[in-house]
Design an enzyme around this catalytic site. Structure first.
Site, PDB file in Angstrom:
ATOM      1  CG  ASP A 178     -22.157  38.063   3.778  1.00 18.54           C
ATOM      2  OD1 ASP A 178     -22.934  37.307   4.402  1.00 18.54           O
ATOM      3  OD2 ASP A 178     -20.920  37.993   3.867  1.00 18.54           O
ATOM      4  CE  LYS A 214     -26.273  38.800 -14.973  1.00 21.52           C
ATOM      5  NZ  LYS A 214     -26.311  40.278 -15.023  1.00 21.52           N
ATOM      6  CG  ASP A 234     -26.571  42.978 -12.827  1.00 22.71           C
ATOM      7  OD1 ASP A 234     -27.682  42.396 -12.711  1.00 22.71           O
ATOM      8  OD2 ASP A 234     -26.144  43.385 -13.916  1.00 22.71           O
ATOM      9  CG  ASP A 253     -23.472  33.009   0.325  1.00 24.86           C
ATOM     10  OD1 ASP A 253     -23.642  33.324   1.516  1.00 24.86           O
ATOM     11  OD2 ASP A 253     -22.387  32.583  -0.129  1.00 24.86           O
ATOM     12  CE1 TYR A 294     -22.999  28.779  -3.404  1.00 22.37           C
ATOM     13  CE2 TYR A 294     -23.180  28.156  -1.113  1.00 22.37           C
ATOM     14  CZ  TYR A 294     -22.830  29.082  -2.077  1.00 22.37           C
ATOM     15  OH  TYR A 294     -22.321  30.298  -1.707  1.00 22.37           O
TER      16      TYR A 294
END
Ligand code: ATP
Length: 364
Positions: free
Chosen positions: A250, A189, A222, A246, A138
């Site tokens: 959720d 990652k 993942d 983020d 971001y």
């Protein structure tokens, strides 16, 4: 008597319902306390402000916020304005402008909540996700050229600085150290992203040396999603980049029962600037104006705000009132399978705060 100056930024959609509810809870708390009070100032920024002024908040809006002790924020999002404008024009402008680099999202299954993982006991899911909040995916770096032509090129550049990575990871290790299990999982990652994410891993190994009492491991993002579902008890403090966290938070909120419950703190740990507290959910225009919004995510955010202000007993008193209310299915909003309204849940939490005023706290 101490006065805390609180900025209220309801924003859009159900933010305009849950933030006034949060204010009512703070007022009920102040009425029951003799050592502090609140002075609220409302900032009507967001989609409606954008329609009138062409921007989500005034250019000098951050100046007004800097003078506050804390900010209670609702949501930014409007079906008639592109999401990147509402997000960058308000929430990210505040988080980045006030260097709130640590985004902290606790997740627990509160009493009375029927969470979707059937084999998961409430004590198996007690996480706090630490999200890097000012750079990474971001960062805003990138651009578009040859727009509208077949040769159009668009980039969004993930930017990670050594200083930015080190400070969020140190914040995460410190938080893990303060929790009973002293357990941290670093989400990465670095198998596919071989530059910044490799640096991310290397810095974690360096920072970890400062915290020999914290047990830590590394998980690809993942695999982290599957681990949250299959082995929730193996996680405690989770540190991840802006985008990864983020998404994971959720998922965490859904696994804890509803998006309407989760809180967020956007912290400037050095306290140079005020920190901002907000429910994890967005503007939810589909339920706006119907009294259906679950205010619990805002109330839990209020608890985080009180903790940040150093009012630990008051924070525990509000959390106790929230848990008392969630334990009663008749006080569940529709997202939790109930029929209670925002106003009913708010009144019940305020009443519980009033009823327990001056009494010893029972929960930790
Ligand atoms: P935004 O674009 O601002 O992120 P959104 O509507 O796309 O908003 P969310 O607000 O995060 O996304 O929520 C997705 C759905 O979850 C909503 O449409 C709503 O039905 C439900 N929901 C979210 N928050 C609440 C809440 N506090 N109470 C009840 N339902 C909620």
């Amino acid at each position: 008597m101490k006065t805390y100056r609180i900025a209220m930024v309801p924003g859009d959609g159900i933010g305009k319902e849950v933030i006034p509810a949060g204010q009512r809870v703070l007022e009920a708390l102040a009425a029951a306390e003799s050592s502090f009070q609140f002075e609220f100032e409302n900032f009507a920024w967001g989609g409606d402000y954008y329609r009138q002024h062409g921007e989500m908040m005034p250019a000098n809006g951050l100046d007004a916020l800097r003078a506050k002790d804390a900010i209670l924020f609702g949501s930014a999002g409007d079906p008639h304005i592109p999401d990147h404008i509402t997000l960058w024009g308000l929430r990210l402008k505040i988080c980045q402008g006030l260097d709130q680099y640590a985004n902290v999202r606790p997740t627990r299954i509160l009493p009375g909540i029927d969470a979707p993982l059937k084999r998961c006991r409430a004590e198996d899911l007690n996480w706090v996700i630490v999200r890097e909040n000012t750079e990474g995916e971001y960062s805003g770096a990138g651009g578009r050229v040859h727009q509208g032509l077949p040769i159009e090129v668009a980039t969004d550049l993930s930017v990670m600085t050594h200083a930015g990575v080190e400070r969020i990871q140190r914040f995460g290790f410190r938080l893990a150290q303060s929790r009973p299990r002293k357990l941290l999982t670093l989400v990465t990652k670095s198998n596919a992203q071989r530059h910044a994410m490799v640096m991310w891993d290397e810095i974690a190994a360096q920072v970890a040396r400062e915290f020999p009492d914290v047990t830590w491991d590394k998980e690809m993002v993942d695999a982290a999603t599957a681990r949250m579902v299959n082995r929730p008890a193996s996680l405690d403090t989770i540190v991840a980049t802006n985008l990864h966290a983020d998404i994971l938070s959720d998922l965490a909120a859904a696994l804890a029962g509803s998006l309407g419950i989760g809180p967020t703190a956007n912290i400037n740990p050095e306290r140079v600037y005020p920190s901002m507290f907000e429910p994890i959910h967005g503007s939810a225009f589909d339920i706006m104006g119907k009294g259906l919004a679950n205010p619990v995510g805002t109330f839990w955010s209020v608890v985080m705000m009180l903790e940040h202000l150093g009012q630990m007993d008051a924070a525990r008193r509000v959390m106790q009132a929230i848990e008392h209310v969630t334990a009663n299915p008749r006080l569940h909003t529709r997202d939790l399978g109930g029929t209670a309204t925002t106003a009913e849940v708010t009144a019940a939490v305020c009443a519980e705060i009033g009823a327990t005023a001056g009494k010893p706290l029972t929960t930790v």
